[in-house]
Each structure stands twice: as C-alpha cells, then as structure tokens.
Motif scaffolding. Structure first.
Motif, PDB file in Angstrom:
ATOM      1  N   GLY A  43       1.041  -1.577  -0.053  1.00  0.00           N
ATOM      2  CA  GLY A  43      -0.009  -0.249   0.143  1.00  0.00           C
ATOM      3  C   GLY A  43       0.657   1.104   0.030  1.00  0.00           C
ATOM      4  O   GLY A  43       0.354   2.157  -0.154  1.00  0.00           O
ATOM      5  N   LEU A  44       2.183   0.768   0.192  1.00  0.00           N
ATOM      6  CA  LEU A  44       2.716   3.206  -0.088  1.00  0.00           C
ATOM      7  C   LEU A  44       3.449   2.599  -1.675  1.00  0.00           C
ATOM      8  O   LEU A  44       3.517   1.570  -1.638  1.00  0.00           O
ATOM      9  CB  LEU A  44       4.088   2.648   1.330  1.00  0.00           C
ATOM     10  N   ALA A  45       3.801   3.986  -1.814  1.00  0.00           N
ATOM     11  CA  ALA A  45       4.697   3.941  -2.782  1.00  0.00           C
ATOM     12  C   ALA A  45       5.696   3.411  -2.476  1.00  0.00           C
ATOM     13  O   ALA A  45       6.162   3.119  -1.451  1.00  0.00           O
ATOM     14  CB  ALA A  45       4.709   5.975  -2.461  1.00  0.00           C
ATOM     15  N   LEU A  46       6.295   3.207  -3.617  1.00  0.00           N
ATOM     16  CA  LEU A  46       7.554   2.617  -3.889  1.00  0.00           C
ATOM     17  C   LEU A  46       8.644   2.581  -3.115  1.00  0.00           C
ATOM     18  O   LEU A  46       9.617   1.867  -2.350  1.00  0.00           O
ATOM     19  CB  LEU A  46       7.985   2.206  -5.068  1.00  0.00           C
ATOM     20  N   ARG A  47       8.634   4.465  -3.343  1.00  0.00           N
ATOM     21  CA  ARG A  47       9.874   4.655  -2.487  1.00  0.00           C
ATOM     22  C   ARG A  47       9.615   4.441  -1.176  1.00  0.00           C
ATOM     23  O   ARG A  47      10.946   4.684  -0.588  1.00  0.00           O
ATOM     24  CB  ARG A  47       9.851   6.655  -2.988  1.00  0.00           C
ATOM     25  N   ASP A  48       8.745   5.195  -0.383  1.00  0.00           N
ATOM     26  CA  ASP A  48       8.572   5.257   1.539  1.00  0.00           C
ATOM     27  C   ASP A  48       8.786   3.733   1.301  1.00  0.00           C
ATOM     28  O   ASP A  48       8.933   3.593   2.035  1.00  0.00           O
ATOM     29  CB  ASP A  48       7.021   5.199   1.327  1.00  0.00           C
ATOM     30  N   ALA A  49       7.935   2.163   0.436  1.00  0.00           N
ATOM     31  CA  ALA A  49       8.369   1.413   1.048  1.00  0.00           C
ATOM     32  C   ALA A  49      10.150   0.901   1.091  1.00  0.00           C
ATOM     33  O   ALA A  49      10.745   0.427   1.866  1.00  0.00           O
ATOM     34  CB  ALA A  49       7.893  -0.139  -0.142  1.00  0.00           C
ATOM     35  N   GLN A  50      11.181   1.691  -0.321  1.00  0.00           N
ATOM     36  CA  GLN A  50      11.899   0.957  -0.243  1.00  0.00           C
ATOM     37  C   GLN A  50      12.765   2.190   1.629  1.00  0.00           C
ATOM     38  O   GLN A  50      13.887   1.116   2.289  1.00  0.00           O
ATOM     39  CB  GLN A  50      12.871   1.691  -1.233  1.00  0.00           C
ATOM     40  N   LYS A  51      12.442   2.773   1.517  1.00  0.00           N
ATOM     41  CA  LYS A  51      12.952   3.609   3.200  1.00  0.00           C
ATOM     42  C   LYS A  51      12.835   2.816   3.476  1.00  0.00           C
ATOM     43  O   LYS A  51      13.469   3.060   4.818  1.00  0.00           O
ATOM     44  CB  LYS A  51      12.260   5.734   3.302  1.00  0.00           C
ATOM     45  N   ALA A  52      11.858   2.321   4.221  1.00  0.00           N
ATOM     46  CA  ALA A  52      11.089   1.888   5.553  1.00  0.00           C
ATOM     47  C   ALA A  52      12.227   0.564   5.859  1.00  0.00           C
ATOM     48  O   ALA A  52      12.634   0.146   6.130  1.00  0.00           O
ATOM     49  CB  ALA A  52       9.482   1.151   5.413  1.00  0.00           C
ATOM     50  N   LEU A  53      12.193  -0.139   4.606  1.00  0.00           N
ATOM     51  CA  LEU A  53      12.744  -1.586   4.862  1.00  0.00           C
ATOM     52  C   LEU A  53      14.123  -1.418   4.335  1.00  0.00           C
ATOM     53  O   LEU A  53      14.839  -1.929   5.329  1.00  0.00           O
ATOM     54  CB  LEU A  53      12.433  -2.102   3.177  1.00  0.00           C
ATOM     55  N   ALA A  54      14.769   0.172   4.277  1.00  0.00           N
ATOM     56  CA  ALA A  54      16.442   0.373   4.924  1.00  0.00           C
ATOM     57  C   ALA A  54      15.986   0.847   5.865  1.00  0.00           C
ATOM     58  O   ALA A  54      17.503   0.506   6.304  1.00  0.00           O
ATOM     59  CB  ALA A  54      16.184   2.055   3.748  1.00  0.00           C
ATOM     60  N   ALA A  55      15.009   1.352   6.615  1.00  0.00           N
ATOM     61  CA  ALA A  55      15.327   1.705   8.170  1.00  0.00           C
ATOM     62  C   ALA A  55      15.661   0.545   8.984  1.00  0.00           C
ATOM     63  O   ALA A  55      16.348   0.623   9.982  1.00  0.00           O
ATOM     64  CB  ALA A  55      14.365   2.309   8.499  1.00  0.00           C
ATOM     65  N   ARG A  56      14.761  -1.022   8.944  1.00  0.00           N
ATOM     66  CA  ARG A  56      15.464  -2.125   8.517  1.00  0.00           C
ATOM     67  C   ARG A  56      16.570  -2.946   8.460  1.00  0.00           C
ATOM     68  O   ARG A  56      17.022  -3.544   8.901  1.00  0.00           O
ATOM     69  CB  ARG A  56      14.648  -2.682   8.891  1.00  0.00           C
ATOM     70  N   GLY A  57      17.575  -2.301   7.663  1.00  0.00           N
ATOM     71  CA  GLY A  57      18.920  -2.837   6.772  1.00  0.00           C
ATOM     72  C   GLY A  57      18.341  -3.811   6.225  1.00  0.00           C
ATOM     73  O   GLY A  57      19.240  -4.756   5.751  1.00  0.00           O
ATOM     74  N   LEU A  58      17.209  -3.392   5.064  1.00  0.00           N
ATOM     75  CA  LEU A  58      16.931  -4.470   4.315  1.00  0.00           C
ATOM     76  C   LEU A  58      17.106  -3.406   2.967  1.00  0.00           C
ATOM     77  O   LEU A  58      16.796  -2.312   2.931  1.00  0.00           O
ATOM     78  CB  LEU A  58      15.477  -5.031   4.542  1.00  0.00           C
ATOM     79  N   GLU A  59      17.411  -4.684   2.217  1.00  0.00           N
ATOM     80  CA  GLU A  59      17.364  -4.214   0.780  1.00  0.00           C
ATOM     81  C   GLU A  59      16.026  -4.369  -0.205  1.00  0.00           C
ATOM     82  O   GLU A  59      15.438  -5.828   0.031  1.00  0.00           O
ATOM     83  CB  GLU A  59      18.568  -4.865  -0.182  1.00  0.00           C
ATOM     84  N   THR A  60      15.537  -3.471  -1.607  1.00  0.00           N
ATOM     85  CA  THR A  60      14.388  -4.160  -2.093  1.00  0.00           C
ATOM     86  C   THR A  60      14.717  -4.405  -3.467  1.00  0.00           C
ATOM     87  O   THR A  60      15.122  -4.071  -4.180  1.00  0.00           O
ATOM     88  CB  THR A  60      13.598  -2.640  -2.199  1.00  0.00           C
ATOM     89  N   SER A  61      13.605  -5.067  -4.037  1.00  0.00           N
ATOM     90  CA  SER A  61      13.582  -6.228  -4.830  1.00  0.00           C
ATOM     91  C   SER A  61      12.733  -5.823  -5.268  1.00  0.00           C
ATOM     92  O   SER A  61      11.481  -6.720  -4.798  1.00  0.00           O
ATOM     93  CB  SER A  61      14.221  -7.719  -5.093  1.00  0.00           C
ATOM     94  N   VAL A  62      11.762  -5.343  -6.640  1.00  0.00           N
ATOM     95  CA  VAL A  62      10.765  -4.847  -7.450  1.00  0.00           C
ATOM     96  C   VAL A  62      11.235  -6.522  -8.320  1.00  0.00           C
ATOM     97  O   VAL A  62      12.257  -5.926  -9.339  1.00  0.00           O
ATOM     98  CB  VAL A  62      11.125  -4.055  -8.128  1.00  0.00           C
ATOM     99  N   GLY A  63       9.897  -6.959  -7.763  1.00  0.00           N
ATOM    100  CA  GLY A  63       9.893  -8.812  -8.754  1.00  0.00           C
ATOM    101  C   GLY A  63       8.581  -8.679 -10.138  1.00  0.00           C
ATOM    102  O   GLY A  63       8.632  -9.464 -10.597  1.00  0.00           O
ATOM    103  N   GLY A  64       8.496  -7.270 -10.660  1.00  0.00           N
ATOM    104  CA  GLY A  64       7.363  -7.404 -10.876  1.00  0.00           C
ATOM    105  C   GLY A  64       5.756  -6.321 -10.895  1.00  0.00           C
ATOM    106  O   GLY A  64       6.226  -5.360  -9.631  1.00  0.00           O
ATOM    107  N   GLU A  65       5.128  -6.044 -11.686  1.00  0.00           N
ATOM    108  CA  GLU A  65       3.858  -5.354 -11.816  1.00  0.00           C
ATOM    109  C   GLU A  65       2.656  -6.023 -12.230  1.00  0.00           C
ATOM    110  O   GLU A  65       3.317  -7.242 -13.280  1.00  0.00           O
ATOM    111  CB  GLU A  65       4.500  -4.065 -12.166  1.00  0.00           C
ATOM    112  N   ALA A  66       1.647  -5.240 -11.314  1.00  0.00           N
ATOM    113  CA  ALA A  66      -0.310  -6.565 -11.877  1.00  0.00           C
ATOM    114  C   ALA A  66      -1.252  -4.801 -12.000  1.00  0.00           C
ATOM    115  O   ALA A  66      -0.351  -4.312 -10.961  1.00  0.00           O
ATOM    116  CB  ALA A  66       0.311  -7.232 -10.986  1.00  0.00           C
ATOM    117  N   TRP A  67      -2.223  -5.232 -12.934  1.00  0.00           N
ATOM    118  CA  TRP A  67      -2.873  -4.072 -12.494  1.00  0.00           C
ATOM    119  C   TRP A  67      -4.229  -4.736 -11.643  1.00  0.00           C
ATOM    120  O   TRP A  67      -3.995  -5.639 -10.800  1.00  0.00           O
ATOM    121  CB  TRP A  67      -3.629  -4.818 -14.451  1.00  0.00           C
ATOM    122  N   ASN A  68      -3.950  -3.520 -10.482  1.00  0.00           N
ATOM    123  CA  ASN A  68      -5.325  -3.517  -9.391  1.00  0.00           C
ATOM    124  C   ASN A  68      -5.725  -2.606  -9.775  1.00  0.00           C
ATOM    125  O   ASN A  68      -5.795  -1.271  -9.943  1.00  0.00           O
ATOM    126  CB  ASN A  68      -4.109  -3.862  -8.328  1.00  0.00           C
TER     127      ASN A  68
END
Length: 221
Positions: A43-68
């Motif tokens: 539900g978060l914008a991709l940039r905000d999701a990346q920040k939230a994960l980085a704050a925990r020391g985790l990296e982000t991998s975009v696995g694909g896109e889908a219609w919704n």
C-alpha cells in the motif's frame, strides 16, 4: 642490526593488519547476520517502501508489476517475505508494484444483437448497467446506441448503457364507433378491426336497453 630491526617492524605490521582484518570480519558478520522484523510495506509508494525497508537494514527487490483496481499505480501491491517475518540484515524483500486499473478500449456494440453485446461486455470485465428499448425500423434487440462510445478508454467494471430496438412501431389503427351497439356486436367489430378489448364495465341505467354499449374509450376515430 638494521636488518633485524626492519624484520621486527615488518612482522609487527603484519600482525596489526591481521588483527584489523579479523576485527572487520567480525563487525561485518555481526551487522549483516542479525535478524530483524520485516515491516509491512503493501500500500505504500515504492519509494516509501524502500525507505521503510532500508531503516531495518533490508534491501528492496522489485519482482514485477500487476494491474489492480484498488491499489494506485506506483504503490506496493504485495511483498515477500510477509510482514513480521524475521530476516537477516542485508537480505532482500521482494515487492510487486501496482500498475493501477487496467484501461480497456470500449468495443463497437451498435448493430449487434443485445445478447452478443452483453456477452462481449462480460468477457471484457464490463457491465451492461442499463438497457432501454425504443421502437425502430430494425429488428428487436438490435443495439442502436451505446455509452461510452466505441473506442473510449474505460476501466474494468465500468458500467455501459445500451439502447436497443423494440422493433417497428405498430401502425395506428382506426377505432370503429360501437356506442349504441349491443355488446356482442361491439366486441365483434373491435376484434375485426385488430383491436384488443381490455375491459367491459357494467353500469345500471334506464337510458338504454340492457347489454347496450353506452360509451367507449378511446373514442371512435
């Protein structure tokens, strides 16, 4: 004497380098090896999701896109691992990003039969929300108009209004005068003229003989 002093210094430098390397390995292993809780990012914008994960020391991998239709374009639709899972620092969290509502081109429906038009709309994920019928020179249930028009861009689930033919309008028939006639004769004349008798009401009166038609609606003409 100089050669011996040089050898001692050289050996000391080697020991210092080894100790520094060992300390670096221990610190690096500790930093990358500790487990953290994966935060919820759907539900978060991709940039905000990346920040939230980085704050925990985790990296982000975009696995694909889908219609919704519910999640706006550019927001995270799903994540793996799921929220609250335990993951070592430095590991990747795979996310799927929403492309938003899928846009469709409205097909041409005019000229087709109502059943065919409704089947095509259902196959595209659209809905025939309202179907009106009007007299027309074409056969019944042939589509005369549509809204939105053919070629318009719409989202799945959009309602489509259709206007269908109810067939040619029945020609107006002349109504014979039956007032003053006996009921049986009046009914026979009306049927012969192609008209349908809806109601025959009886009233008490002394103005005419029993079984005589006193009035008619619509009037003769």
């Amino acid at each position: 004497m100089k050669g011996r002093f040089f050898a001692v210094l050289k050996m000391g430098a080697a020991y210092a380098g080894t100790a520094l390397l060992a300390a670096f390995v221990v610190v690096r292993f500790t930093a990358r090896g500790s487990a953290v809780t994966v935060p919820p990012v759907a539900g978060l914008a991709l940039r905000d999701a990346q920040k939230a994960l980085a704050a925990r020391g985790l990296e982000t991998s975009v696995g694909g896109e889908a219609w919704n239709e519910q999640v706006p374009a550019g927001a995270v639709l799903a994540q793996d691992p799921a929220p609250n899972a335990r993951l070592k620092r430095g590991r990747r969290v795979r996310v799927t990003v929403s492309k938003g509502s899928e846009m469709l081109a409205m097909p041409l429906l005019t000229g087709s039969r109502q059943e065919e038009a409704e089947f095509l709309l259902r196959s595209l994920g659209l809905e025939a929300a309202a179907v009106a019928a009007v007299p027309a020179a074409v056969p019944r249930r042939v589509i005369l108009a549509q809204d939105p028009s053919a070629g318009a861009r719409v989202t799945r689930g959009s309602p489509v209004r259709l206007l269908a033919s109810d067939g040619p309008a029945a020609p107006a028939l002349p109504v014979p005068r039956v007032s003053g006639l006996a009921v049986r004769e009046a009914l026979a004349r009306l049927r012969a003229a192609g008209l349908k008798i809806v109601e025959v009401a009886k009233v008490s009166t002394t103005a005419a003989a029993e079984g005589t038609v006193l009035a008619q609606d619509p009037p003769a003409g």
